[in-house]
Structure formats: C-alpha cells, structure tokens
Design a protein around this motif. Sequence first.
Motif, short mmCIF file in Angstrom:
data_model
loop_
_atom_site.label_atom_id
_atom_site.label_comp_id
_atom_site.label_asym_id
_atom_site.label_seq_id
_atom_site.Cartn_x
_atom_site.Cartn_y
_atom_site.Cartn_z
N PHE A 1 -10.75 36.42 32.77
CA PHE A 1 -10.60 35.08 32.22
C PHE A 1 -11.82 34.76 31.36
O PHE A 1 -12.94 35.10 31.71
N TYR A 2 -11.60 34.10 30.25
CA TYR A 2 -12.70 33.62 29.41
C TYR A 2 -12.40 32.16 29.06
O TYR A 2 -11.29 31.67 29.30
N ARG A 3 -13.40 31.50 28.53
CA ARG A 3 -13.26 30.07 28.22
C ARG A 3 -12.93 29.93 26.74
O ARG A 3 -13.80 30.16 25.89
N PRO A 4 -11.70 29.59 26.40
CA PRO A 4 -11.35 29.44 24.98
C PRO A 4 -12.00 28.19 24.36
O PRO A 4 -12.40 27.28 25.10
N GLU A 5 -12.10 28.15 23.05
CA GLU A 5 -12.73 27.03 22.33
C GLU A 5 -11.76 26.44 21.32
O GLU A 5 -10.92 27.14 20.75
N MET A 6 -11.94 25.16 21.05
CA MET A 6 -11.12 24.47 20.05
C MET A 6 -11.46 24.97 18.65
O MET A 6 -12.63 25.26 18.36
N PRO A 7 -10.44 25.03 17.78
CA PRO A 7 -10.72 25.37 16.38
C PRO A 7 -11.77 24.42 15.78
O PRO A 7 -11.83 23.25 16.17
N ARG A 8 -12.55 24.91 14.85
CA ARG A 8 -13.58 24.15 14.10
C ARG A 8 -14.74 23.67 14.94
O ARG A 8 -15.87 24.05 14.68
N THR A 9 -14.45 22.86 16.01
CA THR A 9 -15.54 22.24 16.77
C THR A 9 -16.18 23.21 17.76
O THR A 9 -17.34 23.04 18.14
N GLY A 10 -15.41 24.19 18.22
CA GLY A 10 -15.91 25.09 19.25
C GLY A 10 -16.00 24.45 20.63
O GLY A 10 -16.54 25.05 21.56
N LYS A 11 -15.45 23.25 20.78
CA LYS A 11 -15.47 22.58 22.09
C LYS A 11 -14.67 23.40 23.09
O LYS A 11 -13.53 23.78 22.81
N PRO A 12 -15.25 23.70 24.26
CA PRO A 12 -14.52 24.52 25.22
C PRO A 12 -13.31 23.80 25.82
O PRO A 12 -13.35 22.59 26.06
N LEU A 13 -12.23 24.53 26.02
CA LEU A 13 -11.07 23.99 26.75
C LEU A 13 -11.42 24.00 28.24
O LEU A 13 -12.24 24.79 28.68
N SER A 14 -10.76 23.14 29.02
CA SER A 14 -11.01 23.16 30.47
C SER A 14 -10.22 24.29 31.14
O SER A 14 -10.59 24.74 32.23
N VAL A 15 -9.16 24.75 30.49
CA VAL A 15 -8.34 25.84 31.04
C VAL A 15 -9.01 27.16 30.68
O VAL A 15 -9.47 27.34 29.56
N ARG A 16 -9.08 28.09 31.61
CA ARG A 16 -9.54 29.45 31.30
C ARG A 16 -8.32 30.33 31.05
O ARG A 16 -7.25 30.07 31.59
N MET A 17 -8.48 31.33 30.18
CA MET A 17 -7.32 32.11 29.73
C MET A 17 -7.60 33.60 29.69
O MET A 17 -8.72 34.04 29.51
N THR A 18 -6.51 34.35 29.84
CA THR A 18 -6.48 35.75 29.46
C THR A 18 -5.03 36.06 29.10
O THR A 18 -4.20 35.16 29.08
N ASN A 19 -4.73 37.30 28.78
CA ASN A 19 -3.37 37.67 28.37
C ASN A 19 -3.04 39.05 28.88
O ASN A 19 -3.92 39.86 29.17
N CYS A 20 -1.74 39.35 28.90
CA CYS A 20 -1.28 40.73 28.96
C CYS A 20 -0.16 40.87 27.95
O CYS A 20 0.37 39.86 27.45
N GLY A 21 0.17 42.13 27.62
CA GLY A 21 1.18 42.36 26.58
C GLY A 21 0.52 42.91 25.32
O GLY A 21 -0.70 42.96 25.22
N GLU A 22 1.34 43.30 24.36
CA GLU A 22 0.76 43.91 23.13
C GLU A 22 -0.05 42.91 22.32
O GLU A 22 -0.97 43.29 21.59
N LEU A 23 0.28 41.62 22.44
CA LEU A 23 -0.46 40.58 21.73
C LEU A 23 -0.90 39.50 22.71
O LEU A 23 -0.21 39.23 23.69
N GLY A 24 -2.02 38.87 22.42
CA GLY A 24 -2.48 37.76 23.26
C GLY A 24 -2.83 36.57 22.40
O GLY A 24 -3.30 36.73 21.27
N TRP A 25 -2.58 35.37 22.95
CA TRP A 25 -2.91 34.13 22.23
C TRP A 25 -4.37 33.80 22.50
O TRP A 25 -4.79 33.75 23.66
N VAL A 26 -5.13 33.58 21.45
CA VAL A 26 -6.54 33.21 21.61
C VAL A 26 -6.87 32.02 20.71
O VAL A 26 -6.16 31.75 19.72
N THR A 27 -7.91 31.31 21.07
CA THR A 27 -8.42 30.23 20.23
C THR A 27 -9.94 30.21 20.29
O THR A 27 -10.53 30.39 21.36
N ASP A 28 -10.54 30.04 19.12
CA ASP A 28 -11.99 29.88 19.00
C ASP A 28 -12.24 29.09 17.72
O ASP A 28 -11.29 28.57 17.13
N ARG A 29 -13.51 28.99 17.29
CA ARG A 29 -13.83 28.20 16.10
C ARG A 29 -12.99 28.59 14.89
O ARG A 29 -12.71 27.75 14.03
#
Length: 202
Positions: A36-64
């Motif tokens: 699990f890692y702490r994703p960040e909001m686009p542009r601001t880099g503000k951390p989300l309160s939800v921690r995330m990871t993925n499985c599968g050939e593709l994963g959804w991520v968010t950062d600056r």
Amino acid sequence: MLVLPKGLRHIPGHLDRAAQERLVDAIRGVVAQAPFYRPEMPRTGKPLSVRMTNCGELGWVTDRAGYRYQPHHPVTGEPWPPIPDMLMDLWREFCPEARPPQACLVNFYDVTAKMGLHQDRDEQDLTAPVLSVSLGDACLFRIGGTERGQPTRSFRLESGDIVVLGGPSRLLFHGVDRIYPTTSALLRDGGRINLTLRRVTA
Ligand code: MD3
Ligand code: FE
C-alpha cells in the motif's frame, strides 16, 4: 423500499465469512508484492486518506502529475501482481458479457479515511461494468447523479457485499462518507478494504 439507480446491483453478503477470509489471504499476498502507498491529489500533491495498491496488468494511480493507469507500482517500479483467481471468478459470474478485467484497485480505509464524491472516468472503455467487493468494517456509501450537485442517496456497504455498476450507473458520482469502526472482525486491526475490478482499454 430502497430504489437503486438503473444498472446498479447490490448483492449484500454475497461472500460468506470463509470466502471473505480466503479473499483477504489472497489480498495479503498481493500487498506483500505491491505494498500500500499513499496516493496524492493531482497538482496539489495533497495526500488522500485512502491507501492504495493494485493487481492486474494495469493499476490506477494518482500523484501530482494526475490520474492514470500504468503497468507498474509507483514506488517499487515493479509490475503489479496478477488478479487473484477468486476475483476473476466473481467477474465471470457477475459480468459474463464483459471482456476480462485488466485492473483491480485495492483501497484501504483506516477508520478515519473517506473518499469524496467523484466519477470514475479514467477508463477508455466506459461501457464495461465495474465490480466492487467490500471487506472489513462497514461504510456509508453515497451515490448521486451524472452531474455534480444532483441529489444523492446513501446506503451501508458491509463485508462480503458486492456492487456491480453497469450501463447507466457507470458514470454516477459516488463516494465513501465514513467507516463504521469495529463493525467487522475480518481484518485484525480494523478498517475497510474495497476491491474494484475494471476493464481499462477499449
Ligand atoms: C459507482 N471506490 O475506487 S466502490 C473507487 O468503496 C471507488 O472504495 C469506492 O469509488 C470504495 O473509484 C466505491 C463502489 C463503486 C465503484 C465504482 C463505481 C461505485 C461506483 C463507478 C460508478 C458508480
Ligand atoms: Fe470510484
């Protein structure tokens, strides 16, 4: 009577306790390879309160840099581990018409975490359904219309529940307002895991 939006199916308690435990074990295996890692909001880099990871050939991520799907973990650089068989079986059961899922986002909510109202529209194929599985503490889930500001309805999602979002419900605003602490003993340290299976490419 609880009326759900068209195309939204809620199957309360679909997974019994033994199946939930097997799924948690499979997810522990995923998290061992893709922490699990702490994703960040686009542009601001503000951390989300939800921690995330993925499985599968593709994963959804968010950062600056923004929201996107990518084939590797943003911290370790490793490819995402495969989607566990149990989840592939649920997809075949509930989404028999759809092509196989390419991504499974794993969200972890501690008892203070929440997710604001949003639409899921980072997938190229918006005709494919999304299948969600809830594990651990219950949450208050909220669903609105296809435009921000339309009326919303709230309901509780409990451990073992499945939600399938297809057709007209696929683009509804939705979010998680709160976690109900100590409502499940499935996860030793409490909190909630939500899994969402998706088709990404057209
Ligand atoms: C309604 N997850 O990961 S799952 C997300 O509980 C997300 O973690 C929430 O929203 C969670 O994007 C909700 C149920 C869900 C998933 C996708 C949807 C509801 C949805 C897509 C469209 C409408
Ligand atoms: Fe979402």
